[in-house]
Design a protein around this motif. Sequence first.
Motif, PDB file in Angstrom:
ATOM      1  N   GLY A  15       0.657  -1.449  -0.107  1.00 37.79           N
ATOM      2  CA  GLY A  15       0.040   0.086  -0.306  1.00 37.79           C
ATOM      3  C   GLY A  15       0.951   0.949  -0.076  1.00 37.79           C
ATOM      4  N   GLN A  17       1.381   3.635   2.345  1.00 38.49           N
ATOM      5  CA  GLN A  17       2.619   3.447   3.664  1.00 38.49           C
ATOM      6  C   GLN A  17       4.118   3.688   3.511  1.00 38.49           C
ATOM      7  N   GLN A  50      -3.373  11.652  -3.059  1.00 37.69           N
ATOM      8  CA  GLN A  50      -2.604  12.127  -1.840  1.00 37.69           C
ATOM      9  C   GLN A  50      -1.061  11.365  -1.674  1.00 37.69           C
ATOM     10  N   PRO A 138      -8.734   9.975  10.796  1.00 29.01           N
ATOM     11  CA  PRO A 138      -8.952  10.940  10.527  1.00 29.01           C
ATOM     12  C   PRO A 138      -8.477  12.492  11.620  1.00 29.01           C
ATOM     13  N   HIS A 299      -3.592   1.790  15.104  1.00 31.01           N
ATOM     14  CA  HIS A 299      -3.753   2.271  14.098  1.00 31.01           C
ATOM     15  C   HIS A 299      -2.305   3.539  14.236  1.00 31.01           C
TER      16      HIS A 299
HETATM   17  N1  LIG Z   1     -10.030   4.925  11.066  1.00 31.20           N
HETATM   18  C1  LIG Z   1      -7.872   4.990  11.078  1.00 31.20           C
HETATM   19  N2  LIG Z   1      -8.082   5.703  12.204  1.00 31.20           N
HETATM   20  C2  LIG Z   1      -6.506   5.824  11.664  1.00 31.20           C
HETATM   21  N3  LIG Z   1      -5.300   5.542  11.256  1.00 31.20           N
HETATM   22  C3  LIG Z   1      -6.374   5.273   9.995  1.00 31.20           C
HETATM   23  C4  LIG Z   1      -7.340   4.652   9.649  1.00 31.20           C
HETATM   24  N4  LIG Z   1      -7.622   3.885   8.949  1.00 31.20           N
HETATM   25  C5  LIG Z   1      -6.307   3.998   8.187  1.00 31.20           C
HETATM   26  N5  LIG Z   1      -5.782   4.229   9.282  1.00 31.20           N
HETATM   27  C6  LIG Z   1      -4.155   4.422   9.163  1.00 31.20           C
HETATM   28  O1  LIG Z   1      -3.620   5.785   7.377  1.00 31.20           O
HETATM   29  C7  LIG Z   1      -2.700   5.021   6.976  1.00 31.20           C
HETATM   30  C8  LIG Z   1      -3.425   3.992   5.904  1.00 31.20           C
HETATM   31  O2  LIG Z   1      -2.001   3.174   5.048  1.00 31.20           O
HETATM   32  P1  LIG Z   1      -1.916   2.773   3.998  1.00 31.20           P
HETATM   33  O3  LIG Z   1      -0.907   2.036   3.055  1.00 31.20           O
HETATM   34  O4  LIG Z   1      -3.333   1.937   3.940  1.00 31.20           O
HETATM   35  O5  LIG Z   1      -2.451   3.807   2.230  1.00 31.20           O
HETATM   36  P2  LIG Z   1      -3.397   4.881   1.618  1.00 31.20           P
HETATM   37  O6  LIG Z   1      -1.988   5.761   0.776  1.00 31.20           O
HETATM   38  O7  LIG Z   1      -3.729   5.037   2.299  1.00 31.20           O
HETATM   39  O8  LIG Z   1      -3.250   3.830   0.493  1.00 31.20           O
HETATM   40  P3  LIG Z   1      -3.425   2.388  -0.010  1.00 31.20           P
HETATM   41  O9  LIG Z   1      -4.008   1.600   1.516  1.00 31.20           O
HETATM   42  O10 LIG Z   1      -4.708   2.483  -0.927  1.00 31.20           O
HETATM   43  O11 LIG Z   1      -2.282   2.159   0.005  1.00 31.20           O
HETATM   44  C9  LIG Z   1      -1.913   3.918   7.674  1.00 31.20           C
HETATM   45  O12 LIG Z   1      -1.000   4.437   8.994  1.00 31.20           O
HETATM   46  C10 LIG Z   1      -3.118   3.535   8.572  1.00 31.20           C
HETATM   47  O13 LIG Z   1      -3.002   2.993  10.608  1.00 31.20           O
END
Ligand SMILES: Nc1ncnc2c1ncn2[C@@H]1O[C@H](COP(=O)(O)OP(=O)(O)OP(=O)(O)O)[C@@H](O)[C@H]1O
Length: 359
Positions: A15, A17, A50, A138, A299
């Motif tokens: 993903g 991150q 993003q 959020p 998270h």
């Molecule tokens: N409900 C939530 N509350 C707090 N943090 C969240 C929540 N949902 C997701 N996160 C955080 O957001 C981040 C998402 O990372 P992720 O690798 O999924 O990347 P992304 O760039 O948003 O999208 P993708 O998954 O499509 O690549 C993580 O750090 C995760 O802990």
Amino acid sequence: MADVLIIDGSYGEGGGQILRTALSLSSVTTRPFRLENIRAGRRKPGLLPQHLSAVRAAAAISGAVVSGDRLGSTELTFAPAHPPRRGRFTFDVTETAERGSAGSVTLILQTLLAPLACADGPSTLLLRGGTHVEWAPPFDHLVNSYLPVLRRMGFRIDAELNRWGWYPVGGGEVICRIAPGEADHGDFLPNAVQLLRRGALQKIVGRAVAANLPAHIPQRMTDRARAAFSGLGIPVEIEAQCVTAACPGAGVFLLAKYEEVDASFSALGRRGKPAEAVADEAVAALREHHASGAAVEHHLADQLLLPLALAAGASAFTAAGPTGHLLTNSWTIGQFGVADVAIEPGAQCRVRVEPRTWR
Ligand SMILES: Nc1ncnc2c1ncn2[C@@H]1O[C@H](COP(=O)(O)OP(=O)(O)OP(=O)(O)O)[C@@H](O)[C@H]1O
């Protein structure tokens, strides 16, 4: 110039991150990297607005020479020209998307925080996009849960919500001020922290919010959440709030205040999802964390690895899990060789982050 680090973006859940952590660490260490197979594990791989905004933002503070920085790109090279520099920056995810986007501004903020805390002076960030969107922290989670731990570590940061931004239009705005850690000039070493116990649950606070929607929606979410916690024998303070935004949106944002480490939970509304179901989801997340006995909400756990990896000494915490994000983020940090992360698995895992001397 240091060797270009090659990172496989398909690792773990594959993903966004991996990209954000690489951008932060590359900016702090000035080590260039090349990321391949970007977000290969996602339904729509490559850079989304993003992610592209995060690339441009990190490049702006580190003078990086970048290639592959376009929407949909699955390969990126990022080579910082200098250590992070202070400034007044505005980054707009909506503009990056050309046709508008609710891409998360909190994720961009998290990418820039560590580098700007190591910069040569204070910075101001104005970020526009989604402030309360799925799959990202959020704004309430950022200010109530993430920033308090960073402040304990010596980071000097505050963030304010100027405008709410919901899916799909975004249009939210957050302003953030970041100063280098005390008495440091471009060489900030955060304090290590031990977050092994959370202590007793003392209070539950929060808000149920609806944008551009009738007042009965936040009221119903509030009533439902309050009723769920009524038997706990602790104060429960949840408020209903009606706000305006570029598009409608709704959500419940809860904070469980423990003696030692607070934990933040949320659930977002969407068309066809009853207000009560939104409240139930946030309540269930809080209950699950409470039952786990862990100090750090899951998270927050994956998000803390990066600042802890840059600390002056070893930190440790307990979390429910481990989640895929925790494992993947620890792997990404390992690629840069800035810290060793040891995760003892279990229903409640124990995580130890031991920074290495790389400076
Ligand atoms: N409900 C939530 N509350 C707090 N943090 C969240 C929540 N949902 C997701 N996160 C955080 O957001 C981040 C998402 O990372 P992720 O690798 O999924 O990347 P992304 O760039 O948003 O999208 P993708 O998954 O499509 O690549 C993580 O750090 C995760 O802990």
